[in-house]
Design an enzyme around this catalytic site. Structure first.
Site, PDB file in Angstrom:
ATOM      1  N   ARG A  82     -23.072 -64.584 -17.975  1.00  0.00           N
ATOM      2  CA  ARG A  82     -23.998 -64.693 -19.111  1.00  0.00           C
ATOM      3  C   ARG A  82     -24.737 -63.371 -19.331  1.00  0.00           C
ATOM      4  NH1 ARG A  82     -27.969 -69.644 -18.825  1.00  0.00           N
ATOM      5  NH2 ARG A  82     -29.038 -68.269 -17.362  1.00  0.00           N
ATOM      6  N   LYS A 184     -29.794 -64.113 -23.507  1.00  0.00           N
ATOM      7  CA  LYS A 184     -31.086 -64.174 -22.810  1.00  0.00           C
ATOM      8  C   LYS A 184     -31.751 -62.812 -22.960  1.00  0.00           C
ATOM      9  CE  LYS A 184     -32.598 -66.838 -18.775  1.00  0.00           C
ATOM     10  NZ  LYS A 184     -32.888 -68.171 -19.303  1.00  0.00           N
ATOM     11  N   GLU A 220     -33.732 -76.605 -28.665  1.00  0.00           N
ATOM     12  CA  GLU A 220     -34.233 -76.227 -27.333  1.00  0.00           C
ATOM     13  C   GLU A 220     -35.566 -76.900 -27.062  1.00  0.00           C
ATOM     14  OE1 GLU A 220     -33.220 -74.059 -24.860  1.00  0.00           O
ATOM     15  OE2 GLU A 220     -31.756 -72.730 -25.779  1.00  0.00           O
TER      16      GLU A 220
HETATM   17  C1  LIG Z   1     -32.732 -69.527 -19.237  1.00  0.00           C
HETATM   18  C2  LIG Z   1     -32.871 -70.524 -20.356  1.00  0.00           C
HETATM   19  C3  LIG Z   1     -32.409 -71.844 -20.245  1.00  0.00           C
HETATM   20  C4  LIG Z   1     -31.902 -72.418 -18.959  1.00  0.00           C
HETATM   21  O1  LIG Z   1     -30.715 -71.865 -18.529  1.00  0.00           O
HETATM   22  P1  LIG Z   1     -30.258 -72.095 -17.018  1.00  0.00           P
HETATM   23  O2  LIG Z   1     -28.998 -71.323 -16.909  1.00  0.00           O
HETATM   24  O3  LIG Z   1     -30.030 -73.547 -16.848  1.00  0.00           O
HETATM   25  O4  LIG Z   1     -31.344 -71.595 -16.163  1.00  0.00           O
HETATM   26  C5  LIG Z   1     -32.494 -72.663 -21.360  1.00  0.00           C
HETATM   27  N1  LIG Z   1     -33.023 -72.237 -22.522  1.00  0.00           N
HETATM   28  C6  LIG Z   1     -33.491 -70.985 -22.661  1.00  0.00           C
HETATM   29  C7  LIG Z   1     -34.069 -70.566 -23.966  1.00  0.00           C
HETATM   30  C8  LIG Z   1     -33.429 -70.106 -21.586  1.00  0.00           C
HETATM   31  O5  LIG Z   1     -33.913 -68.864 -21.705  1.00  0.00           O
END
Ligand SMILES: *Cc1c(COP(=O)(O)O)cnc(C)c1O
Length: 340
Positions: A82, A184, A220
């Site tokens: 990712r 991210k 989200e």
């Molecule tokens: C990091 C994040 C998640 C969760 O992702 P994981 O891989 O399960 O930790 C979900 N939504 C957002 C907006 C994030 O930044």
């Protein structure tokens, strides 16, 4: 090894300076050999692209102490992949998976005294990040980068058990329809601070974001993904190109299907069709599974299972996921990487 004597049961989710962090530099088209350092302050150019234009991305994963004292990482190659996708989106150099996992292992090993004893629920949270650095005034990708990982002990997310919390639907968007929602990258989170503050002022834990195109579907839950359990026992989670693909969410999709025998699907979840769900939750590395008590949408407050009690399936998913992470339940092939 002497595990630190922290108040593990009452640790929150905040920064605690540990002994070491990992750092590598990208210069002249290649990564330096990364190393551990005790210095927790970065010294970078005032003209760094990460500071002005948000050319930066990050990850989050945890290390878990098992009953036998050994240490687990949970699907770190998923975080590596990712991070590579986030880097591609922002024209940053990718960190190879092997380098990423090796860095995580080195870091955890060096800081293992900061990883809680088994049974406290506390873990060591790892925060990898890549930032554009160097002298770079115009809007263009940097020519130099830093890849670093630090870690911090974090507490059990739920003090005194899993408690449902309430959320409110925001009028703001966290991502554009064809923007960076699936990466991210820091900019997404800076933009979410204000709507998050409005939600907290009204005593909600955070906001729920709807899809930015039609504002009719759940995307989200703050910085976590959403899932619901329908009255006929289906595990459902939103499918959209602008949500962040949560590793926890994909793990739960798998576990719901293979271990709990539920139908597990990704699809549209319309905000005015919440009645189909008997349980709902937020999921992510930090949130683990947070049961959702209710959702405020305009003047309507919709309660799922209960505002105070955890639903049966949510609890089962939580037990299965955390059991695997802490090494008490057999993991699907390849999900656990030992730190040795
Ligand atoms: C990091 C994040 C998640 C969760 O992702 P994981 O891989 O399960 O930790 C979900 N939504 C957002 C907006 C994030 O930044």
């Amino acid at each position: 090894m002497t595990i630190k004597n922290l108040d593990w049961q009452n640790l929150g989710f905040g920064y605690i300076k540990t002994d070491y962090r990992y750092i590598a530099y990208w210069k002249d088209g290649k990564w330096s050999k990364g190393e551990l350092t005790q210095d927790n302050v970065l010294h970078i150019s005032e003209a760094s692209s990460s500071l002005h234009y948000g050319q930066q991305c990050f990850e989050g994963l945890k290390a878990y102490r098992c009953k036998d004292g050994s240490i687990n990482l949970f699907r770190p190659e998923q975080n590596a992949e990712r991070l590579q996708k986030s880097c591609q989106r922002l024209l940053m150099p990718e960190v190879p998976t092997e380098m990423f996992i090796d860095a995580c292992k080195q870091l955890v090993k060096a800081n293992q005294d900061w990883l809680a004893p088994y049974g406290t629920g506390a873990t060591l949270y790892l925060r990898p990040f890549v930032i554009g650095v160097g002298d770079n005034l115009g809007l263009s990708p940097a020519t130099e980068y830093i890849f670093s990982i630090f870690c911090s002990p974090v507490g059990a997310y739920f003090k005194g058990g899993m408690k449902p919390t309430n959320f409110i639907v925001s009028e703001y968007d966290r991502a554009a329809p064809h923007g960076t929602g699936a990466a991210k990258v820091g900019g997404n989170y800076a933009a979410s601070l204000y709507p998050g503050k409005l939600a907290k002022q009204r005593n909600f834990s955070d906001c729920i974001y709807l899809d930015p195109t039609t504002h009719t579907k759940i995307e989200e839950v703050g910085a976590a993904n959403f899932f619901g359990i329908t009255k006929d026992n289906k595990f459902v989670t939103p499918l959209s190109p602008s949500i962040l693909p949560s590793i926890t969410k994909y793990s739960l999709l798998y576990l719901a299907k293979k271990r709990l025998g539920l139908e597990a699907i990704e699809g549209d979840i319309y905000i005015n069709e919440l009645d189909q769900f008997k349980e709902a939750g937020a999921c992510g590395t930090a949130a683990v599974i947070t049961p959702i008590g209710g959702i405020q949408y305009g003047d309507n407050f919709h309660v799922f299972y209960s505002e105070t009690e955890v639903g049966e399936i949510t609890q089962k998913l939580y037990n299965e996921l955390t059991g695997i992470q802490f090494g008490d339940i057999e993991a699907p092939e390849g999900w656990i990487v030992k730190v040795e």
